[in-house]
Write a protein that holds these residues in place. Structure first.
Motif, PDB file in Angstrom:
ATOM      1  N   UNK A 100       0.837  -1.161   0.018  1.00 48.07           N
ATOM      2  CA  UNK A 100      -0.014   0.001  -0.042  1.00 48.07           C
ATOM      3  C   UNK A 100       0.952   1.042  -0.061  1.00 48.07           C
ATOM      4  N   UNK A 101       0.594   2.003  -1.224  1.00 45.82           N
ATOM      5  CA  UNK A 101       1.891   3.272  -1.081  1.00 45.82           C
ATOM      6  C   UNK A 101       1.603   4.056  -0.229  1.00 45.82           C
ATOM      7  N   UNK A 102       0.290   4.557   0.023  1.00 46.05           N
ATOM      8  CA  UNK A 102      -0.086   5.518   1.110  1.00 46.05           C
ATOM      9  C   UNK A 102       0.657   5.191   2.612  1.00 46.05           C
ATOM     10  N   UNK A 103       0.769   3.724   2.919  1.00 44.81           N
ATOM     11  CA  UNK A 103       0.984   3.500   4.169  1.00 44.81           C
ATOM     12  C   UNK A 103       2.501   2.429   4.360  1.00 44.81           C
ATOM     13  N   UNK A 104       2.821   2.290   3.295  1.00 41.96           N
ATOM     14  CA  UNK A 104       4.032   1.242   3.350  1.00 41.96           C
ATOM     15  C   UNK A 104       3.500  -0.125   3.801  1.00 41.96           C
ATOM     16  N   UNK A 105       2.430  -0.512   4.153  1.00 45.14           N
ATOM     17  CA  UNK A 105       2.013  -1.737   4.701  1.00 45.14           C
ATOM     18  C   UNK A 105       1.793  -2.726   3.455  1.00 45.14           C
ATOM     19  N   UNK A 106       2.397  -3.957   3.905  1.00 46.91           N
ATOM     20  CA  UNK A 106       2.292  -5.201   3.240  1.00 46.91           C
ATOM     21  C   UNK A 106       1.052  -5.892   3.420  1.00 46.91           C
ATOM     22  N   UNK A 107      -0.059  -5.875   2.620  1.00 48.08           N
ATOM     23  CA  UNK A 107      -1.135  -6.487   2.716  1.00 48.08           C
ATOM     24  C   UNK A 107      -1.527  -7.767   1.977  1.00 48.08           C
ATOM     25  N   UNK A 108      -2.134  -8.896   2.785  1.00 51.14           N
ATOM     26  CA  UNK A 108      -2.342 -10.051   2.282  1.00 51.14           C
ATOM     27  C   UNK A 108      -4.006 -10.081   1.872  1.00 51.14           C
ATOM     28  N   UNK A 109      -4.128 -10.336   0.479  1.00 48.60           N
ATOM     29  CA  UNK A 109      -5.589 -10.350  -0.010  1.00 48.60           C
ATOM     30  C   UNK A 109      -5.826 -11.886  -0.461  1.00 48.60           C
ATOM     31  N   UNK A 110      -6.445 -12.624   0.678  1.00 47.58           N
ATOM     32  CA  UNK A 110      -6.930 -13.968   0.105  1.00 47.58           C
ATOM     33  C   UNK A 110      -8.321 -13.924  -0.532  1.00 47.58           C
ATOM     34  N   UNK A 111      -8.158 -14.760  -1.527  1.00 45.90           N
ATOM     35  CA  UNK A 111      -9.075 -14.743  -2.608  1.00 45.90           C
ATOM     36  C   UNK A 111      -9.600 -16.132  -2.895  1.00 45.90           C
ATOM     37  N   UNK A 112     -11.093 -16.138  -3.610  1.00 46.84           N
ATOM     38  CA  UNK A 112     -11.176 -17.562  -4.287  1.00 46.84           C
ATOM     39  C   UNK A 112     -10.782 -17.525  -5.739  1.00 46.84           C
ATOM     40  N   UNK A 113     -10.890 -16.266  -6.275  1.00 49.83           N
ATOM     41  CA  UNK A 113     -10.260 -16.208  -7.655  1.00 49.83           C
ATOM     42  C   UNK A 113      -9.593 -14.816  -7.810  1.00 49.83           C
ATOM     43  N   UNK A 114      -8.669 -14.843  -8.577  1.00 51.09           N
ATOM     44  CA  UNK A 114      -7.865 -13.598  -8.899  1.00 51.09           C
ATOM     45  C   UNK A 114      -7.922 -13.200 -10.437  1.00 51.09           C
ATOM     46  N   UNK A 115      -8.018 -11.953 -10.840  1.00 58.66           N
ATOM     47  CA  UNK A 115      -7.930 -11.863 -12.324  1.00 58.66           C
ATOM     48  C   UNK A 115      -6.728 -10.718 -12.486  1.00 58.66           C
TER      49      UNK A 115
END
Lengths: 449, 231
Positions: free
Chosen positions: A40-55
């Protein structure tokens, strides 16, 4: 227009945007894709997005080359992420160079200019500017002349430059150029039918296309290769059409492949409008039964490590230095014309640059809007993509479409009527697999115009 | 030629601001964005600004250059007629860091005018045709790239952040004057308001700032007349 319409429709359907989140890694195992890791550019945080599908609609990699029509953001991220996670990339040797980029800037002067009657001219042809008489393309493609396919026109321009007939006469394809002459079309046609092109020429080169020719040179424009997908946008994990469940791609990042070795003008819209839609439809079908998969306890460990190394590793290598070296070697040795010697140098240089990339250091220590860090990460993606392009081009010992080998000038259907699949097999090793080309209506034949 | 480039810097945490000065040797035909990227590559990598397409299509590098809002990628050094280049963030939007401003209020304003196509009838099965003349009526406002240069140049917006601002009117114009669209009622409710069209005082800053040369003040007048005529 299409982009804005898509954005508006997303607003209508209340799509949630994660603006300025940079996807840096994907979570994929032997069966499926389970999400992405983003910065995340605004905060420098690394975020994990768990998802059933990714495009993935992450676009191409034009910034691998020094002259490109592509945006600064087109750094091959999606392709590099998949490659690093062991997925194959298809047909990476096929890179389209559009013949008419604005000199030095690479900004696209579209086919519309030659469609309306624009003519390419070399330094021996300057007296004919504004006359409407044939230029050097008449000898290359007697019937269609300046409207020959993009790859042929790009090669013809390089031939003129190499023969000392570029406008400077330097023989250097890196800096020399030719003219695109619209003068004979007159002010009316230029202003009403070619508003964008004339705007670009005026704005960026301070050239008035009504009275002066426009300096142009071939520009890296489009990736025919990318993540292999089927007709429903499902990303394939091998040359036997095994899908990665829940992973979809469309647009330039994907290789369906409708374009084969060389895309036709406007057909990139097929990638987004037709296959984007098909992928979306299949995704909704898939999501009805899909469940969240198992993910590693620390799926972001690799990215956190990379960020830490870049910011705190004390590396002395400079991002811009490495990027410029990569772009130069790819443009001059893995570009419009190729041969074994040049491609070997390109491949080896990229491997050295990948080594030096381990020593890159980022000065900016701030977590907030750290664009220097993002550019350093993007360079890592670019280098991996450049590597796959050079390796794929080196192994294809024939000329086909946009891939033009001076040492193998002919198309070789007996040995090479097949798609290349390149997979990472070690830190500096790749593996190749192949898939037969599906041919329906149109048999390959010599392209004579 | 030699130029002096003054770049606005603002710390993301403390909000402390200053100008950093760089002396560069440039070609008059170089673009401001290229010079900024060179400074970032060679002198100070920590300068934060947005960029993407590099040729006036994406609109992400709108900033104030020598007091005028423009796209850095579309501004040549020679356009600036001098050797001092002063680069500042867009006004009226909160600075997040250096030249990066918060675009969220700008996008939130857009949302108030239902910024998408609303068909007159139920969804058509075939394309809805339009004559060239019908298309010409709103052709100009389809050119908007949502860079924010107009809204952030508007004194009415500076003084009141609730004001919808010119970019939102451009988007509304694009749909209201589209012969196929039937969403007037929803849009006009937001436009016909003291924080809507009527706060526009025809200052023309927006028209001057637009990198796409959209006649924004004219589009706003057309909207005002349309609303009055409907009453």
């Amino acid at each position: 227009m299409i982009l804005h319409t898509l954005f508006e429709q997303c607003l209508k359907h209340e799509v949630r945007f994660f603006n300025e989140f940079y996807v840096l890694d994907m979570m994929v195992d032997d069966t499926a894709c389970h999400g992405v890791v983003a910065y995340e550019l605004a905060t420098g945080e690394v975020q994990v997005f768990q998802a059933k599908a990714v495009f993935f609609g992450t676009g191409g990699y034009g910034r691998v080359f020094s002259i490109t029509s592509n945006a600064h953001a087109l750094t091959g991220d999606g392709m590099a992420m998949a490659f690093r996670r062991g997925l194959p990339l298809e047909d990476m040797e096929f890179v389209q160079f559009h013949p008419t980029g604005l000199r030095k800037l690479g900004i696209l002067v579209s086919e519309a200019a030659r469609g309306e009657g624009g003519i390419l001219r070399n330094r021996e042809d300057l007296d004919n500017i504004g006359s409407g008489k044939d230029g050097f393309m008449a000898a290359v493609a007697p019937t269609v002349k300046d409207l020959a396919p993009r790859d042929m026109v790009s090669r013809a321009i390089y031939n003129e430059i190499q023969a000392g007939r570029g406008i400077e006469g330097s023989g250097d394809t890196g800096s020399d150029y030719v003219y695109l002459d619209l003068v004979h079309l007159g002010a009316d046609v230029i202003n009403t039918k070619l508003p964008d092109i004339s705007h670009f020429a005026r704005k960026y080169l301070a050239v008035e296309p009504i009275t002066e020719p426009i300096p142009v040179q071939p520009t890296a424009h489009y990736a025919m290769g990318g993540l292999p997908t089927d007709l429903d946008g499902r990303v394939l994990r091998d040359s036997k059409n095994t899908p990665v469940n829940g992973l979809y791609a469309a647009g330039e990042v994907a290789c369906v492949s409708v374009h084969g070795a060389n895309r036709l003008g406007t057909n990139s819209l097929v990638d987004i409008v037709v296959f984007g839609r098909r992928a979306g439809r299949d995704m909704t079908r898939y999501l009805k039964t899909a469940e969240l998969g198992h993910i590693d306890p620390e799926p972001d460990a690799f990215i956190r490590g990379e960020i830490d190394r870049l910011q705190k590793g004390g590396g002395q290598e400079n991002v811009a230095t490495l990027r410029i070296e990569m772009q130069k070697v790819m443009m001059s040795r893995s570009g419009v014309y190729r041969n074994e010697e040049n491609l070997t140098i390109a491949r080896n240089t990229i491997l050295e640059l990948r080594e030096r990339y381990r020593q890159v250091g980022v000065g900016d220590q701030s977590p907030y809007y750290n664009t220097e860090l993002v550019e350093a990460i993007e360079l890592g993606f670019l280098l991996d993509v450049a590597w796959t392009i050079a390796e794929s081009a080196l192994q294809r010992t024939e000329s086909r479409g946009a891939h033009s080998r001076v040492d193998y000038p002919d198309r070789d259907d007996e040995n090479w009527l097949k798609h290349t699949f390149i997979t990472m097999a070690g830190e500096n090793e790749v593996r190749f697999d192949f898939k037969p080309v599906s041919i329906t209506k149109f048999q390959p034949k010599p392209r004579v115009y | 030629m030699q130029v002096t480039v003054e770049i606005y810097r603002q710390d993301a945490e403390t909000g402390a601001s200053r100008f950093d000065t760089f002396i560069r040797e440039v070609d008059p035909k170089d673009r401001v964005l290229d010079v900024m990227m060179e400074i970032k590559d060679q002198d100070d990598g920590s300068i934060a600004f947005r960029k993407s397409c590099g040729h006036g299509v994406c609109g992400s590098d709108a900033m104030m250059i020598n007091g005028i809002n423009r796209l850095a990628c579309q501004t040549l050094i020679q356009d600036l007629k001098g050797s001092l280049i002063r680069i500042e963030p867009l006004k009226g939007l909160k600075v997040l860091r250096d030249l990066i401003v918060d675009m969220d209020p700008f996008l939130a304003s857009l949302q108030k005018v239902t910024p998408y196509f609303i068909p007159k009838t139920t969804a058509p099965v075939r394309e809805q045709k339009q004559s060239i003349a019908e298309r010409q009526i709103f052709d100009d406002t389809t050119k908007c790239i949502m860079c924010g240069a107009c809204t952030s140049s508007c004194p009415s917006y500076w003084s009141n952040g609730e004001y919808l601002g010119p970019a939102t009117f451009v988007k509304a114009h694009r749909f209201i004057f589209d012969s196929r669209d039937g969403g007037d009622a929803e849009r006009i409710e937001a436009l016909d308001d003291r924080d809507g069209l009527w706060r526009c005082h025809s200052i023309f800053n927006c028209t001057d700032a637009c990198p796409r040369d959209i006649k924004i003040t004219q589009a706003i007048s057309e909207l005002k007349r349309y609303i009055v005529a409907r009453r």
